[in-house]
Design a protein around this motif. Structure first.
Motif, PDB file in Angstrom:
ATOM      1  N   GLY A 141      62.077  84.082  60.667  1.00  0.00           N
ATOM      2  CA  GLY A 141      63.491  84.183  61.035  1.00  0.00           C
ATOM      3  C   GLY A 141      64.389  83.137  60.405  1.00  0.00           C
ATOM      4  O   GLY A 141      65.591  83.111  60.666  1.00  0.00           O
ATOM      5  N   THR A 142      63.850  82.261  59.588  1.00  0.00           N
ATOM      6  CA  THR A 142      64.676  81.212  58.986  1.00  0.00           C
ATOM      7  C   THR A 142      65.662  81.791  57.970  1.00  0.00           C
ATOM      8  O   THR A 142      66.825  81.402  57.916  1.00  0.00           O
ATOM      9  N   LEU A 143      65.181  82.706  57.144  1.00  0.00           N
ATOM     10  CA  LEU A 143      66.027  83.246  56.080  1.00  0.00           C
ATOM     11  C   LEU A 143      66.941  84.333  56.636  1.00  0.00           C
ATOM     12  O   LEU A 143      66.510  85.179  57.423  1.00  0.00           O
ATOM     13  N   THR A 144      68.203  84.303  56.227  1.00  0.00           N
ATOM     14  CA  THR A 144      69.147  85.333  56.643  1.00  0.00           C
ATOM     15  C   THR A 144      68.682  86.678  56.091  1.00  0.00           C
ATOM     16  O   THR A 144      68.255  86.768  54.952  1.00  0.00           O
ATOM     17  N   ARG A 145      68.762  87.711  56.923  1.00  0.00           N
ATOM     18  CA  ARG A 145      68.363  89.047  56.467  1.00  0.00           C
ATOM     19  C   ARG A 145      69.457  89.631  55.585  1.00  0.00           C
ATOM     20  O   ARG A 145      70.646  89.473  55.875  1.00  0.00           O
ATOM     21  N   THR A 146      69.056  90.303  54.524  1.00  0.00           N
ATOM     22  CA  THR A 146      70.062  90.929  53.672  1.00  0.00           C
ATOM     23  C   THR A 146      69.609  92.322  53.284  1.00  0.00           C
ATOM     24  O   THR A 146      68.425  92.586  53.121  1.00  0.00           O
TER      25      THR A 146
ATOM     26  N   GLU B 167      58.596  83.563  54.372  1.00  0.00           N
ATOM     27  CA  GLU B 167      58.378  83.178  55.765  1.00  0.00           C
ATOM     28  C   GLU B 167      56.976  83.563  56.214  1.00  0.00           C
ATOM     29  O   GLU B 167      56.427  84.562  55.766  1.00  0.00           O
TER      30      GLU B 167
ATOM     31  N   ARG C   8      71.140  89.881  46.512  1.00  0.00           N
ATOM     32  CA  ARG C   8      71.424  88.651  47.251  1.00  0.00           C
ATOM     33  C   ARG C   8      70.168  87.816  47.471  1.00  0.00           C
ATOM     34  O   ARG C   8      70.239  86.710  47.956  1.00  0.00           O
ATOM     35  N   ARG C   9      69.016  88.389  47.211  1.00  0.00           N
ATOM     36  CA  ARG C   9      67.783  87.621  47.355  1.00  0.00           C
ATOM     37  C   ARG C   9      67.579  86.660  46.192  1.00  0.00           C
ATOM     38  O   ARG C   9      66.725  85.807  46.227  1.00  0.00           O
TER      39      ARG C   9
ATOM     40  N   ARG D 144      63.512  84.721  49.339  1.00  0.00           N
ATOM     41  CA  ARG D 144      64.619  84.313  48.470  1.00  0.00           C
ATOM     42  C   ARG D 144      64.031  83.757  47.182  1.00  0.00           C
ATOM     43  O   ARG D 144      62.966  83.125  47.202  1.00  0.00           O
TER      44      ARG D 144
ATOM     45  N   GLU E  95      60.923  89.009  54.413  1.00  0.00           N
ATOM     46  CA  GLU E  95      62.120  88.449  53.792  1.00  0.00           C
ATOM     47  C   GLU E  95      61.737  87.361  52.791  1.00  0.00           C
ATOM     48  O   GLU E  95      60.750  86.652  52.986  1.00  0.00           O
TER      49      GLU E  95
END
Lengths: 335, 335
Positions: A309-314, A273, A319-320, A256, A254
């Motif tokens: 696991g910090t970043l929300t999965r998309t 991450e 959305r990234r 961003r 993941e």
């Protein structure tokens, strides 16, 4: 031929042989600078190819602007505003101490956005002109405003431009939005035929006070048909950043990309991450490696590494990319 | 005319129209880059004006050298060695992975120093060619070696060069040392007549295997008649730094300029003292101000501020400049 075309179009901006053109953009692989230089020389104006990008160069450039008093500026809109801010910090008033009557831009949509245009014109006291199709289509000025600033003319006799429907790829009628597609009419090397540039604009053939009958893009280029974004005049594909991240063992999948405009210059923050399998101790090393590999690809980014696991999965690629620059949703912007 | 002259001289280096010339120096106020570009284009070779100086650009340039495999390199000698070191750190072998057959240089004396020349030739596997009079005398290549590398020829039909006695200013006979003095024979703008460039060299009219009958500087340029020094291709006068320091209230009069070569790139350290009257608390502010003012003049320096009386007082201007680069006293250098 590129020089000829750019000289013609720059004449349309209002540039004349007695002008001195300060070229405030990076001379390397960036086509903008070289195109502006060729046009200036062919037009018979004086070129001041100062460049940009080296530490300390902005301050030095400002001193030269005060000294030489060039009448025309070329660069990116955000760099012109960054320079103005630096100038004020040095006690220089860009309107009084400089002598710019024309500022023309490419590489970013800003110069076609009314609020940004107004800010540049108020700051420098000269007219702000938007130009630029895309590097592949050089002579890239064939999307270029005239001195009346009613949107970029499409100089159809040099590069034939079409706006097409995003899905059907059929030509959009005037008055409608479409994706830019270009065809070289004059190039001997690497000519492009119906090149899908992927920018979004709407076009019209309403008359322009200048008398040119070319169609125009009244709101400039204001979007992309894919997820590419432009930062400091460079085209960036999120997939390229994704490839770098996924090529480094120890990083999770993941990520961003956060784009901010700190004061006036764009900054890109890449967040990734640690993979759950990787030793937390190697975090600084992973960070340095990611920054280094991005840098080697010409991507200047602040790297932030996070715990798994910090970043929300998309599921959605787009959305990234989080663009906080607000180029197009400025509350002062009527569009 | 500059393009014509440089094309002729570059032909003497061995450059031909089927070459691709990688220009690895900064495109801005530095004449070197533009002169190399003009010569390359006039000669009909392919120019790759990559530039230098922007963070991350070296790594990117190395990738392009591997990809495009240019055959000729232009830059400063120290930058070529810096690039080679970066390349090795990236797992690239400059000899095998690149394709340079000619590397020509200006801006620094290195390329005429046998040990440096050998190091460059061993590193890249191409020939190392020294060139360069001074920016004011552009076409600056008129001091330029031929492919036989027997010292720089003086292309007397373009720029008339003389070596003169440092005291009497009378012309030195061949075989003797003198200060370089140049006269433009071809320029329409800013022509210089007997321009005192202030470099020290010795000259000869011994025949060269290439057949050119121009006089030569067999050991290149190896000194200065004044206290100017060259750092990263830029001319620096200690008096300019002195003026900055003495213009800042709160700094003492004494200063030192220490020039080091960390690995392969030059670094300049400017040491100054707080004046006894100044509050020690403002030291960080003084430091930032000094660094800022040097930067605004294009001088990239590490600033070190000291307590009053730390630096030994000296009456001799030259002793304020401590050059630790050892360009000329390399133990491997027979000269």
């Amino acid at each position: 031929r590129i020089a000829e075309a750019h000289a013609r179009i720059m004449w349309g901006f209002g540039v004349r042989p007695n002008d001195t053109v300060f070229i405030g953009s990076f001379f390397s692989l960036y086509w903008g600078s070289w195109g502006a230089l060729l046009g200036t020389e062919r037009l018979g104006a004086t070129a001041f190819p100062f460049g940009a990008g080296v530490p300390g160069q902005s301050e030095r450039g400002l001193e030269w602007m005060k000294e030489v008093r060039p009448t025309v500026f070329y660069g990116t809109p955000s760099y012109s505003l960054y320079l103005a801010e630096k100038a004020r910090a040095m006690g220089i008033d860009p309107k009084k101490d400089f002598n710019f009557r024309i500022l023309f831009f490419s590489g970013e949509p800003g110069a076609g956005v009314p609020s940004t245009r107004k800010r540049i014109e108020d700051t420098y006291g000269g007219i702000c002109i938007d130009s630029g199709s895309t590097a592949e289509m050089a002579p890239w000025m064939t999307d270029g405003e005239c001195a009346h600033r009613q949107g970029m003319h499409l100089w159809q006799d040099i590069v034939y431009a079409e706006l097409v429907d995003r899905e059907t790829h059929r030509k959009a009628p005037y008055g409608q939005e479409g994706v830019t597609v270009y065809t070289h009419l004059e190039r001997n090397s690497q000519p492009m035929i119906r090149f899908w540039a992927g920018d979004i604009a709407y076009w019209t053939d309403d008359p322009c006070p200048c008398g040119r009958t070319y169609p125009r893009l009244p709101k400039g280029i204001y979007g992309r048909a894919d997820d590419m974004f432009v930062i400091r005049g460079e085209n960036v594909y999120p997939s390229a950043i994704e490839n770098v991240i996924r090529g480094i063992e120890g990083l999770g999948d993941e990520f961003r990309i956060v784009i901010t405009r700190e004061k006036t210059m764009d900054e890109m923050i890449v967040q990734a991450e640690r993979s759950p399998q990787a030793d937390p101790e190697i975090l600084p090393e992973l960070k340095a490696r990611l920054a280094g590999e991005l840098k080697a690809r010409g991507l200047r980014a602040v790297v932030e590494l996070m715990e798994p696991g910090t970043l929300t999965r998309t599921e959605f690629k787009a959305r990234r990319v989080i663009d906080r620059r607000r180029i197009h949703d400025d509350p002062a912007d009527p569009n």
